[in-house]
Write a protein that holds these residues in place. Structure first.
Motif, mmCIF file in Angstrom:
data_model
loop_
_atom_site.group_PDB
_atom_site.id
_atom_site.type_symbol
_atom_site.label_atom_id
_atom_site.label_comp_id
_atom_site.label_asym_id
_atom_site.label_seq_id
_atom_site.Cartn_x
_atom_site.Cartn_y
_atom_site.Cartn_z
ATOM 1 N N ILE A 35 28.092 -4.460 78.010
ATOM 2 C CA ILE A 35 26.989 -4.193 78.942
ATOM 3 C C ILE A 35 25.663 -4.472 78.234
ATOM 4 O O ILE A 35 24.696 -4.919 78.849
ATOM 5 N N GLY A 36 25.631 -4.257 76.905
ATOM 6 C CA GLY A 36 24.427 -4.607 76.140
ATOM 7 C C GLY A 36 24.116 -6.089 76.265
ATOM 8 O O GLY A 36 22.963 -6.490 76.451
ATOM 9 N N ILE A 37 25.155 -6.909 76.190
ATOM 10 C CA ILE A 37 24.955 -8.360 76.309
ATOM 11 C C ILE A 37 24.446 -8.717 77.709
ATOM 12 O O ILE A 37 23.496 -9.484 77.862
ATOM 13 N N VAL A 38 25.065 -8.129 78.735
ATOM 14 C CA VAL A 38 24.621 -8.429 80.102
ATOM 15 C C VAL A 38 23.178 -7.950 80.307
ATOM 16 O O VAL A 38 22.350 -8.656 80.885
ATOM 17 N N LEU A 39 22.870 -6.752 79.785
ATOM 18 C CA LEU A 39 21.494 -6.238 79.913
ATOM 19 C C LEU A 39 20.513 -7.175 79.217
ATOM 20 O O LEU A 39 19.392 -7.378 79.692
ATOM 21 N N SER A 40 20.938 -7.764 78.083
ATOM 22 C CA SER A 40 20.017 -8.649 77.362
ATOM 23 C C SER A 40 19.655 -9.848 78.245
ATOM 24 O O SER A 40 18.518 -10.320 78.215
ATOM 25 N N ILE A 41 20.615 -10.335 79.025
ATOM 26 C CA ILE A 41 20.313 -11.447 79.935
ATOM 27 C C ILE A 41 19.340 -10.978 81.013
ATOM 28 O O ILE A 41 18.420 -11.689 81.399
ATOM 29 N N MET A 42 19.523 -9.740 81.481
ATOM 30 C CA MET A 42 18.676 -9.243 82.557
ATOM 31 C C MET A 42 17.236 -8.993 82.106
ATOM 32 O O MET A 42 16.304 -9.133 82.906
ATOM 33 N N VAL A 43 17.044 -8.592 80.842
ATOM 34 C CA VAL A 43 15.676 -8.309 80.393
ATOM 35 C C VAL A 43 15.022 -9.532 79.764
ATOM 36 O O VAL A 43 13.815 -9.529 79.521
ATOM 37 N N LEU A 44 15.807 -10.576 79.511
ATOM 38 C CA LEU A 44 15.249 -11.774 78.884
ATOM 39 C C LEU A 44 14.021 -12.318 79.624
ATOM 40 O O LEU A 44 13.006 -12.598 78.986
ATOM 41 N N PRO A 45 14.077 -12.456 80.964
ATOM 42 C CA PRO A 45 12.892 -12.989 81.637
ATOM 43 C C PRO A 45 11.664 -12.097 81.483
ATOM 44 O O PRO A 45 10.545 -12.602 81.435
ATOM 45 N N ILE A 46 11.866 -10.781 81.367
ATOM 46 C CA ILE A 46 10.721 -9.874 81.195
ATOM 47 C C ILE A 46 10.075 -10.102 79.836
ATOM 48 O O ILE A 46 8.855 -10.234 79.707
ATOM 49 N N VAL A 47 10.935 -10.157 78.797
ATOM 50 C CA VAL A 47 10.419 -10.372 77.442
ATOM 51 C C VAL A 47 9.716 -11.732 77.373
ATOM 52 O O VAL A 47 8.629 -11.862 76.800
ATOM 53 N N THR A 48 10.336 -12.744 77.999
ATOM 54 C CA THR A 48 9.776 -14.094 77.925
ATOM 55 C C THR A 48 8.432 -14.182 78.642
ATOM 56 O O THR A 48 7.475 -14.748 78.102
#
Lengths: 338, 309
Positions: free
Chosen positions: A192-205
């Motif tokens: 779930i950490g990996i999936v969450l990382s994909i979900m927050v990637l656009p925010i960080v970017t």
């Protein structure tokens, strides 16, 4: 100043003594229309403050009675038993799973997000940078329930291989152990950490991209004129300038990861109530948000809903603090660069 | 020896390999290699980031398109259809999602736009700072917390039922900050000359805002509204807490259950029979389609903007 605040020049006029006049309403005529309109605008602003304040007040007022009857330590207990007249519940498990999954998400999303932001602002050919930014933003448009079913049914089955590798290499660390046999499952905190990382990637970017693009051209040209390579220019000019933005972006991403509900609910396998505590991320569990959503159907008494609202209150405080830090960091940068 | 050698910490050894043919900057192999490596890393990061996007879209489209292409999908509800039966559509869920989004927008847009007007045109000092801070907090509030708050007010305090309107109230909290921020951005871009010209003609401030500032920023505000709608339509958490699913068409936001696309996905995903699995992906495809169209529309409207950065 006027370009950033939208305040008109009229607002910034000084009075004859040279003092700053009270700004803002100088252009108002004091007529009924102006007073009504200004009042409505102010009212809307106050309503926003009221919404956040009321959230805290209502959550607190409904959590307190439930906490009062709680037979266990709310902060340190791993039990969750809200039925009957002697409820015993604590958030230790929820806090651990929430924080662990979010930390894994940030460990992946921050470096990748910063690299993607650097790619968009510094490396991409001009024709590609707008579409590239648009594509990354699309990741934010995908609803979290779609991430959930994609993660559970499509991505998940492929992850056990990676989990095996990590377990073999780092199994000596308590975090990557396999005492619960979770390595072969995809309903793990790790996944779930990996999936969450994909979900927050656009925010960080998105936010990193914005600050990187604002790097003063003089800084960049200065570095290049000193003979720096493009990477050295980025390391010495772009990254230091963008650092507060990156910290802020990471905090916003963290806030999102902490509060994500449905994807976690679908992917993470929940554990039986009496499962032994484990530090391993190859283990199931529940986050604050997924615990609440999982049990939404059982909210039949104030006692029960109060316990879940208490968990929600902790989540609210967590995200409040994280978002406030993000805000403070970026504000200080503004004050510094103006 | 060039300035470049003095600025790079690791080039003491490379300083000996002076190669004048490189022109102004002398660059050691190691530095060049690191530069190339960085370039490769950035490109790779970008391409890796695209993988999940492509993978998700591919999955949802290939698994969902079969049902979505049938007219019955758009015209029928799931009334009387069990999980082992093929057939039925998502009309009830699409209608519910659109209806809730509309009602949410009707409540959130005025508050959001007025808050932005307050922040840009009126607000100075501590109150404005607090409002701005709270908008940021609202941006980051998890949807499940917003849902719990509405639950605490609507169900526990007032003793009302879980209905569509309660979901809308929770969604309003999530939509307001999106609208405030995008409207604020646009209002700041409106040139002050326009405001001053209007004031100089004796037009009062409120009329200046309503007739000069808002029309100039109009397309940007519309973009914000569309993006805000795209955000709330995909929200599932408030629906889980406040908006139970039904297989039937429903239009009453104040009584009974109402279906939405997210809850339709959530209901079908736990089934193991193929017809239900197909419906899961078809409703996911429909939801993504609606949201992507809103996003696209938002970006197109943004292009027609009268003010630019």
């Amino acid at each position: 100043m006027s370009s950033t605040t939208g305040a008109s020049i009229v607002d910034q006029a000084r009075d004859p003594l040279g003092n700053n006049t009270p700004q803002g309403d100088r252009a108002s005529t004091g007529r009924l229309g102006d007073r009504l309109f200004g009042g409505t605008a102010k009212g809307a602003g106050v309503l926003v403050i009221a919404l956040v304040t009321l959230t805290a007040v209502f959550l607190l007022s409904q959590a307190l009675p439930a906490l009062g009857k709680n037979g266990a330590n709310f902060l340190t207990s791993t039990e969750w038993n809200v039925d009957g007249s002697n409820p015993r519940f604590g958030i230790a498990n929820l806090l651990w799973v929430t924080v662990a999954s979010s930390v894994i998400a940030m460990i992946i999303a921050v470096p990748v997000g910063v690299c993607v932001a650097l790619f968009i602002t510094q490396y991409s050919p001009p024709w590609l940078s707008q579409p590239a930014a648009g594509l990354i933003d699309l990741l934010a448009a995908v609803p979290s329930i779609v991430y959930g079913i994609w993660g559970a049914f499509v991505f998940g089955p492929h992850i056990t291989g990676l989990q095996n590798v990590v377990n073999t290499l780092f199994g000596w660390l308590p975090f990557f152990g396999n005492e619960t046999g979770g390595v072969s499952s995809s309903g793990t905190i790790f996944f779930i950490g990996i999936v969450l990382s994909i979900m927050v990637l656009p925010i960080v970017t998105a936010l990193s991209r914005e600050v990187f693009a604002q790097t003063p051209v003089t800084h960049k040209e200065g570095a290049l004129a000193l003979g720096a390579t493009q990477w050295e220019m980025i390391r010495t000019a772009v990254l230091p300038f963008g650092k507060p933005g990156v910290i802020s972006a990471s905090m916003l991403g963290l806030g999102r990861a902490l509060g994500e509900t449905v994807a976690v609910l679908i992917i993470l396998s929940s554990l039986a109530n009496d499962t032994k505590w484990s530090w391993s991320v190859f283990n199931g569990g529940e986050t604050f948000a997924s615990k609440i959503a999982n049990n939404a159907a059982e909210f039949d008494s104030p006692q029960k809903s109060g316990a879940f609202i208490a968990a929600g209150l902790v989540l609210f405080i967590l995200t409040f603090v994280v978002n406030a830090i993000a805000r403070v960091v970026i504000e200080r940068r503004k004050a510094f660069s103006e | 020896m060039t300035v470049a050698d003095l600025t790079s910490g690791s080039s003491l050894s490379s300083a000996r390999q002076w190669r004048p043919e490189l022109g102004l900057g002398h660059r050691s192999r190691a530095r060049e290699a690191r530069n190339l490596l960085a370039r490769v890393v950035m490109w790779t990061a970008f391409l890796i980031a695209l993988i999940p996007l492509a993978w998700i879209l591919w999955t949802v489209i290939t698994r969902g398109i079969g049902l979505v292409l049938e007219p019955v999908w758009w015209n029928n509800s799931q009334r009387g259809i069990t999980s082992r039966m093929v057939g039925g559509g998502a009309a009830h869920a699409i209608q519910g999602t659109l209806l809730m989004a509309l009602v949410t927008a009707v409540m959130a847009v005025p508050v959001g736009v007025m808050t932005a007007i307050y922040l840009v045109e009126y607000g100075r000092g501590r109150l404005a700072k607090t409002v701005s801070f709270m908008v940021d907090i609202l941006t980051g509030i998890p949807s499940i917390v917003a849902a719990l708050f509405i639950y605490a007010v609507w169900v526990t305090t007032f003793g009302l039922q879980r209905v569509g309107f309660a979901v809308c109230l929770a969604l309003v909290m999530l939509m307001i900050p999106v609208i405030v921020r995008s409207t604020e951005e646009m209002l700041k871009l409106v040139p002050n000359e326009l405001r001053e010209a209007s004031y100089a003609l004796g037009v009062p401030k409120w009329k200046t805002i309503a007739k000069v500032v808002l029309p100039t920023a109009f397309s940007g505000i519309v973009t914000g509204i569309l993006l805000g709608l795209a955000r709330i339509m995909g929200e599932t958490a408030p629906l889980l807490i406040l908006g139970p699913y039904t297989a039937n068409l429903a239009t009453n936001l104040f009584g009974g259950f109402m279906a939405t696309l997210p809850t339709m996905i959530n209901t079908n995903r736990v089934e193991s029979l193929q017809p239900a699995i197909d419906r899961t992906w078809a409703s996911a495809f429909t939801l993504i389609l609606v949201i992507l169209l809103l996003n696209l529309a938002g970006r197109l409207v943004a292009r027609t903007s009268k003010v630019r950065n």
